[in-house]
Design a protein around this motif. Structure first.
Motif, PDB file in Angstrom:
ATOM      1  N   LYS A 249       0.819  -1.201   0.000  1.00  0.00           N
ATOM      2  CA  LYS A 249       0.000   0.000   0.000  1.00  0.00           C
ATOM      3  C   LYS A 249       0.856   1.256   0.000  1.00  0.00           C
ATOM      4  CE  LYS A 249      -4.294   1.590   0.314  1.00  0.00           C
ATOM      5  NZ  LYS A 249      -5.328   1.309  -0.688  1.00  0.00           N
ATOM      6  N   PHE A 250       0.462   2.216  -0.816  1.00  0.00           N
ATOM      7  CA  PHE A 250       1.157   3.491  -1.005  1.00  0.00           C
ATOM      8  C   PHE A 250       2.536   3.295  -1.639  1.00  0.00           C
ATOM      9  CE2 PHE A 250      -1.527   4.626   2.834  1.00  0.00           C
ATOM     10  CZ  PHE A 250      -2.531   5.190   2.066  1.00  0.00           C
ATOM     11  N   SER A 251       2.565   2.573  -2.728  1.00  0.00           N
ATOM     12  CA  SER A 251       3.800   2.460  -3.511  1.00  0.00           C
ATOM     13  C   SER A 251       3.605   2.963  -4.946  1.00  0.00           C
ATOM     14  CB  SER A 251       4.307   1.008  -3.541  1.00  0.00           C
ATOM     15  OG  SER A 251       3.329   0.136  -4.092  1.00  0.00           O
ATOM     16  N   GLY A 252       2.386   3.347  -5.307  1.00  0.00           N
ATOM     17  CA  GLY A 252       2.106   3.778  -6.671  1.00  0.00           C
ATOM     18  C   GLY A 252       2.454   5.240  -6.916  1.00  0.00           C
ATOM     19  N   TYR A 253       2.569   5.605  -8.180  1.00  0.00           N
ATOM     20  CA  TYR A 253       2.843   6.994  -8.577  1.00  0.00           C
ATOM     21  C   TYR A 253       2.575   7.139 -10.071  1.00  0.00           C
ATOM     22  CZ  TYR A 253       7.202   5.463 -10.790  1.00  0.00           C
ATOM     23  OH  TYR A 253       8.118   4.842 -11.600  1.00  0.00           O
ATOM     24  N   LYS A 254       2.654   8.376 -10.559  1.00  0.00           N
ATOM     25  CA  LYS A 254       2.495   8.661 -11.985  1.00  0.00           C
ATOM     26  C   LYS A 254       3.706   9.439 -12.485  1.00  0.00           C
ATOM     27  CE  LYS A 254      -2.566   8.831 -11.669  1.00  0.00           C
ATOM     28  NZ  LYS A 254      -3.775   9.667 -11.842  1.00  0.00           N
ATOM     29  N   GLN A 255       3.973   9.294 -13.790  1.00  0.00           N
ATOM     30  CA  GLN A 255       5.120   9.975 -14.382  1.00  0.00           C
ATOM     31  C   GLN A 255       4.747  10.504 -15.759  1.00  0.00           C
ATOM     32  OE1 GLN A 255       8.859   8.001 -13.892  1.00  0.00           O
ATOM     33  NE2 GLN A 255       9.888   9.145 -15.506  1.00  0.00           N
ATOM     34  N   TYR A 256       5.333  11.670 -16.099  1.00  0.00           N
ATOM     35  CA  TYR A 256       5.090  12.312 -17.390  1.00  0.00           C
ATOM     36  C   TYR A 256       6.440  12.671 -18.003  1.00  0.00           C
ATOM     37  CZ  TYR A 256       0.733  13.007 -14.795  1.00  0.00           C
ATOM     38  OH  TYR A 256      -0.391  12.819 -14.023  1.00  0.00           O
ATOM     39  N   ASN A 257       6.626  12.350 -19.273  1.00  0.00           N
ATOM     40  CA  ASN A 257       7.893  12.619 -19.958  1.00  0.00           C
ATOM     41  C   ASN A 257       7.634  13.241 -21.321  1.00  0.00           C
ATOM     42  OD1 ASN A 257       9.921  11.161 -18.129  1.00  0.00           O
ATOM     43  ND2 ASN A 257       8.471   9.529 -18.576  1.00  0.00           N
ATOM     44  N   ALA A 258       8.541  14.110 -21.742  1.00  0.00           N
ATOM     45  CA  ALA A 258       8.460  14.692 -23.078  1.00  0.00           C
ATOM     46  C   ALA A 258       9.870  14.967 -23.583  1.00  0.00           C
ATOM     47  CB  ALA A 258       7.638  15.978 -23.066  1.00  0.00           C
ATOM     48  N   MET A 259      10.037  14.877 -24.895  1.00  0.00           N
ATOM     49  CA  MET A 259      11.326  15.182 -25.512  1.00  0.00           C
ATOM     50  C   MET A 259      11.076  15.832 -26.868  1.00  0.00           C
ATOM     51  SD  MET A 259      14.560  12.668 -26.436  1.00  0.00           S
ATOM     52  CE  MET A 259      13.756  11.816 -27.807  1.00  0.00           C
ATOM     53  N   GLN A 260      11.897  16.824 -27.191  1.00  0.00           N
ATOM     54  CA  GLN A 260      11.851  17.462 -28.502  1.00  0.00           C
ATOM     55  C   GLN A 260      13.279  17.605 -29.012  1.00  0.00           C
ATOM     56  OE1 GLN A 260       9.068  18.728 -30.532  1.00  0.00           O
ATOM     57  NE2 GLN A 260      10.819  18.537 -31.910  1.00  0.00           N
ATOM     58  N   GLN A 277      14.514  17.974 -23.072  1.00  0.00           N
ATOM     59  CA  GLN A 277      13.903  16.859 -22.361  1.00  0.00           C
ATOM     60  C   GLN A 277      13.241  17.360 -21.084  1.00  0.00           C
ATOM     61  OE1 GLN A 277      16.628  13.556 -21.755  1.00  0.00           O
ATOM     62  NE2 GLN A 277      17.513  13.773 -23.798  1.00  0.00           N
ATOM     63  N   PHE A 278      12.111  16.765 -20.762  1.00  0.00           N
ATOM     64  CA  PHE A 278      11.369  17.141 -19.562  1.00  0.00           C
ATOM     65  C   PHE A 278      10.793  15.886 -18.923  1.00  0.00           C
ATOM     66  CE2 PHE A 278       7.215  18.043 -17.593  1.00  0.00           C
ATOM     67  CZ  PHE A 278       7.611  18.918 -16.599  1.00  0.00           C
ATOM     68  N   SER A 279      10.891  15.807 -17.596  1.00  0.00           N
ATOM     69  CA  SER A 279      10.319  14.682 -16.862  1.00  0.00           C
ATOM     70  C   SER A 279       9.816  15.174 -15.518  1.00  0.00           C
ATOM     71  CB  SER A 279      11.356  13.577 -16.650  1.00  0.00           C
ATOM     72  OG  SER A 279      10.819  12.517 -15.872  1.00  0.00           O
ATOM     73  N   THR A 280       8.669  14.677 -15.094  1.00  0.00           N
ATOM     74  CA  THR A 280       8.164  14.977 -13.759  1.00  0.00           C
ATOM     75  C   THR A 280       7.297  13.825 -13.282  1.00  0.00           C
ATOM     76  OG1 THR A 280       7.109  16.654 -12.364  1.00  0.00           O
ATOM     77  CG2 THR A 280       6.056  16.170 -14.463  1.00  0.00           C
TER      78      THR A 280
END
Length: 734
Positions: A249-260, A277-280
């Motif tokens: 429990k409480f090990s999940g998360y989300k991630q967003y990435n972009a590259m140009q 490059q961008f990641s968060t």
């Protein structure tokens, strides 16, 4: 944000020069590289270098970049939470190995000696290939590369002539995994022209709570279940029973990435490129701390999150052939912006503390390559400037009233500056023997100021360091017959202390030890020798063996320390032992790795690798001889692969040996507190992967990982590994 994008568009990245071999290809094969400072040719390389290809990465269909590395069997990877992954090269980890993306240093002035998750900020969908350099790599790359380097090479734009004359192309990926209800998507698309080309990439990952294996691992104890957890409603904490104790429990998360990426090639000898490059992420719960218990058996922590881990990289690179003194020239500069934070609150405590670190990294470089005699000379200059802002706030979760809190690092000015010059020469003695030698010299300075000493009355107000740095390497490779290659390489390495080493205040384990600043640290240094013997029979068998020995000098180890005459202090209400990073003499690491490939038939292949590492800190007047931290037990991978035009099938076993308690380091970095009473058990998992190509533009992926649903945990980790995981994926080529 607009200011950041503006800066990003005009800052630059460095990627060095390729070292290509133009001789006739032998049975070991030749590999041409773009923008690297090392030779990857199996025929001529003297350093052990392993590559994970784009084909292997796409077929593996892994959830993140850390999983690409750990599932290769070439590296050990530690995890304190699902959103983590700290690779280990030859028993050295974190700030003792160098992470690179497209040849650009990711290491910065707060890379710590513990465990890092920065590698996951590089999108696995963007990676074209990954090179792992084993052994001291300071001569090509400078500080930190004591154990080696990992170069994550991202995809690039194609000009029209490289893209089958298609002006537009791209791909769409999706994936679902059962063990954590992963839902991921990725899209990239290219524009290709005669002189201009672009590549755009966007990814999204949604990872739920990770379910551990349900079956006992042989005769070992079953451990790591999550029977209950803390739930907070309107600021009130309650311990709640977990409906399924196998779900972490409480090990999940989300991630967003972009590259140009943008490429402009006005003529055959000149090239301009822009790399953005961008990641968060969302908050990433540090799972191991959420499972800590008080002496009465209650959970100790209500909140322990890494805040959104943000990474921005921007770079411009200019390359031109025969631009200066008959040398090919690459000039680059890059800018990186990194933000990390830690959000913590004890169970039923009213105050939540947020500690935020904001890092800026600027760099410039010039790399040149020219023919010299019978070989090639690569030489250049580079400079890096890092700065840090470390802040902290304390907020009462019931009243929302803020108050002062201690910062993780010094709260004043923090910066490091490094300048280096380097040169490496590659040449042949004859058709069967090649050699190389190189050197690097530089200057490094650091400043860290303590403004507010209310929380910790240190007997100093600032830390200043100035160091002359240097390294060298030499190697020789001989292909004595068509079936044998022998190579020897020796290299020195160095790592200058950074802000994390010198000015950190950090609780390594709740109520157990507190790390405080020590301004008297010196750089770590090492010497590594490698002997590689490769045996092969035409294209049927390849048997690769490497023995290495590393000698570390002035090794930095966390140990007991006195501050203002005291060896204990009150921290967060608990009496805690005081420790600090210290140069404690010398250490030795010995190891062996082997890899075997056999083409049983044209379509069926057997493969396997095995890695063993042993490390000890030498005895001195202060301490007896003891285990060095970060040394994994033996590990590897073995399997069978079948591939034809339409299908690719792989059945493999990943395995680790046992880590005995007496082989754990007492520094705290091995996370002994999260190991079972009898040490970390040996384990193996059986895994099946498949890729089917029903027609040329569509690929379907599926597989079962940890088929037997075994419960296990990798060494030094604070979260159990995934149980049985069934995944489905799709890639459509646009």
């Amino acid at each position: 944000m607009k200011k950041i994008i503006t800066v990003v568009a005009f800052m630059a990245t460095m990627a060095g020069f390729s070292q290509t071999d133009t001789s006739t290809t032998n049975q070991l094969g030749e590999v041409k590289l773009q923008s690297q400072r090392y030779i990857k040719s199996k025929k001529n390389s003297t350093q052990q270098i392993q590559t994970i290809s784009q084909k292997d990465i796409e077929f593996g269909n892994y959830q993140n970049t850390a999983d690409i590395l750990s599932n290769s069997g070439k590296l050990a990877v530690q995890k304190s939470q699902q959103g983590g992954g700290s690779p280990v090269i030859r028993g050295l980890e974190s700030n003792r190995i160098l992470l690179l993306v497209d040849g650009i240093r990711m290491n910065n002035l707060i890379f710590r000696g513990g465990h890092l998750q920065n590698v996951i900020t590089v999108d696995e969908n963007m990676i074209e290939s990954t090179d792992i350099l084993f052994g001291s790599s300071s001569t090509p790359y400078g500080s930190d590369a004591l154990g080696g380097a990992i170069n994550l090479i991202t995809k690039r734009p194609f000009l029209l002539s490289e893209n089958n004359n298609r002006p537009f192309s791209g791909s769409l990926n999706t994936r679902y995994s059962s063990a954590n209800q992963e839902k991921s998507g990725h899209v990239d698309f290219r524009f290709s022209g005669n002189k201009w080309a672009t590549l755009t990439s966007i990814s999204y990952n949604d990872f739920g709570d990770l379910k551990m294996g349900s079956k006992k691992n042989g005769n070992n104890d079953f451990f790591g279940e999550r029977p209950n957890y803390v739930e907070t409603v309107n600021g009130i904490d309650n311990i709640v029973k977990n409906d399924n104790s196998l779900v972490q429990k409480f090990s999940g998360y989300k991630q967003y990435n972009a590259m140009q990426k943008i490429l402009f090639k006005p003529n055959a000898i000149t090239e301009h490129s822009l790399n953005l490059q961008f990641s968060t992420t969302t908050d990433i719960p540090r799972y191991d701390r959420l499972t800590d218990l008080k002496s009465n058996g209650d959970l100790n922590t209500a909140t322990w999150n890494y805040g959104p881990q943000k990474r921005i990289l921007a770079g411009y690179k200019f390359t031109k052939q025969k631009a200066f003194l008959n040398s090919d020239l690459s000039i680059g500069a890059n800018y990186q912006n990194v933000e990390e934070s830690r959000i913590t609150r004890n169970y039923k405590a009213p105050n939540q503390v947020s500690r935020i670190e904001k890092v800026n990294v600027f760099s410039v470089n010039a790399d040149l390559k020219t023919k010299l005699g019978k070989g090639e000379l690569l030489y250049g200059l580079e400079a890096y400037y890092d700065d840090l802002s470390s802040t902290a706030t304390r907020i009462n979760v019931l009243t929302n009233v803020p108050s002062a809190a201690s910062t993780r690092y010094s709260d004043g000015k923090n910066f490091t500056l490094r300048t280096d010059a380097f040169a490496t020469y590659f040449a042949k003695i004859n058709e069967k023997t090649s050699y190389n030698f190189g050197a690097r010299a530089g200057y490094a300075s650091l400043k860290s100021e303590f403004v507010d000493k209310t929380f910790f009355p240190f007997p100093f107000s600032d830390i200043n360091q100035k160091n002359i740095t240097y390294s060298a390497s030499a190697g020789i490779a001989n292909n004595s017959t068509d079936n044998v290659k022998v190579a020897f390489n020796i290299a020195t390495g160095f790592r200058t202390p950074n802000i994390d080493d010198l000015s950190k205040v950090f609780e390594s384990a709740k109520g157990v030890s507190l790390i405080v600043p020590n301004p008297n640290l010196k750089p770590e240094k090492n010497v590594t020798g490698d002997l590689n013997i490769t045996l092969f029979d035409n294209k049927t068998i390849e048997f690769d063996n490497t023995i290495f020995y590393t000698r570390l000098f002035d090794v930095i180890v966390t140990d007991n320390f006195n501050l203002n005459g005291q060896n204990n202090t009150i921290y967060d209400g608990l009496l805690t032992k005081i420790t600090a990073n210290q140069n404690l003499g010398k250490a030795n690491i010995f190891g062996y790795s082997t890899a075997l490939k056999i083409n049983l038939t044209k379509l069926l292949k057997f493969y396997g690798n095995f890695n063993f590492t042993y490390g000890r800190v030498e005895a001195n007047d202060k301490n007896p001889k003891r285990p060095l931290d970060h040394i994994p037990p033996f590990y590897g991978k073995t399997g069978f692969n079948f591939e034809n035009k339409w299908i690719n099938l792989d059945l493999n076993m990943l395995y680790n040996g046992k880590k005995y308690l007496e082989d754990y380091s007492n520094s705290g970095e091995d996370n002994l507190v999260y190991a079972p009473a009898n040490g970390m058990p040996a384990w193996e998992t059986y895994n099946f992967k498949a890729a089917v190509k029903p027609y040329k533009d569509l690929m379907l992926f599926t597989g079962v990982e940890n088929i037997l649903d075994i419960q296990y945990r990798t060494f030094a980790s604070g979260i159990n590994a995934s149980g049985r995981n069934i995944y489905l994926g799709l890639k459509y080529q646009l």
